[in-house]
Design an enzyme around this catalytic site. Sequence first.
Site, PDB file in Angstrom:
ATOM      1  N   LEU A   1       0.816  -1.217   0.000  1.00  0.00           N
ATOM      2  CA  LEU A   1       0.000   0.000   0.000  1.00  0.00           C
ATOM      3  C   LEU A   1       0.846   1.262   0.000  1.00  0.00           C
ATOM      4  CD1 LEU A   1      -2.668  -1.022   2.674  1.00  0.00           C
ATOM      5  CD2 LEU A   1      -2.940  -1.013   0.184  1.00  0.00           C
ATOM      6  N   GLY A   2       2.028   1.177   0.580  1.00  0.00           N
ATOM      7  CA  GLY A   2       2.889   2.348   0.667  1.00  0.00           C
ATOM      8  C   GLY A   2       4.221   1.983   1.284  1.00  0.00           C
TER       9      GLY A   2
ATOM     10  N   LYS B   1       1.908  -2.810   8.893  1.00  0.00           N
ATOM     11  CA  LYS B   1       3.123  -2.011   8.761  1.00  0.00           C
ATOM     12  C   LYS B   1       4.307  -2.836   9.242  1.00  0.00           C
ATOM     13  CE  LYS B   1       5.092   2.405  10.280  1.00  0.00           C
ATOM     14  NZ  LYS B   1       4.828   3.600  11.093  1.00  0.00           N
TER      15      LYS B   1
ATOM     16  N   ASP C   1       5.469  14.318  10.770  1.00  0.00           N
ATOM     17  CA  ASP C   1       5.606  13.644   9.479  1.00  0.00           C
ATOM     18  C   ASP C   1       4.212  13.354   8.924  1.00  0.00           C
ATOM     19  OD1 ASP C   1       6.664  12.347   7.302  1.00  0.00           O
ATOM     20  OD2 ASP C   1       6.914  10.445   8.358  1.00  0.00           O
TER      21      ASP C   1
ATOM     22  N   GLY D   1       7.699   3.793   3.487  1.00  0.00           N
ATOM     23  CA  GLY D   1       8.334   4.905   4.184  1.00  0.00           C
ATOM     24  C   GLY D   1       9.813   4.628   4.345  1.00  0.00           C
ATOM     25  N   ALA D   2      10.484   5.458   5.126  1.00  0.00           N
ATOM     26  CA  ALA D   2      11.921   5.313   5.315  1.00  0.00           C
ATOM     27  C   ALA D   2      12.279   4.015   6.039  1.00  0.00           C
ATOM     28  CB  ALA D   2      12.458   6.504   6.093  1.00  0.00           C
TER      29      ALA D   2
END
Length: 184
Positions: free
Chosen positions: A63-64, A87, A181, A66-67
Amino acid sequence: MVGTVLLSSSGFLNLLSLLTTYFLVSRFYYGKAKVSQTHRITNLKNFTHKELEEATNGFKEELGRGAFATLFKGVLGYDEGKCVAVKRLNVMIEEIDLEFKAELSTISRTNHRNLVELLGFCNQREHRILVYEFMSNGSLASFIFEKSRPNWNRRKEIVLGIARGLLYLHKECSSQIIHCDIKP
């Protein structure tokens, strides 16, 4: 001479018993604090890595990213096919472990209608995974930047909802969370 030896050994034994008592009492209180901290997050489901691997079909539908983490779509078999966002923290280094524990303890205490809910976690060997409710309408970015953009009244509602969520995090939450963020 005998009195001096008895007095000094008595003083040494008293000091030793004080130190022993201090360590036993501090260990007792530390153990109690540890139990209460674990008790605070018992409302979250503790998933196994295998359960989450099955729920995400081998971590396939991304879905996505990040760092430090990647977000996957999952379906919980035990909860009537409920969709979740999983996640998975990418690498296992000390900072990631600290970030995982901080996010787990902080977010487990938040509850607001404009924030996604943390449902559970996996803390198994090198696997650090958080399970959130799934946003069935997609991300705000996909909603705002699509070709059919919302009208100004809807945009105003969105902005006010974001502001309410941030106000909750910054002022109303039991422990203030400064979120630096923010992504749509």
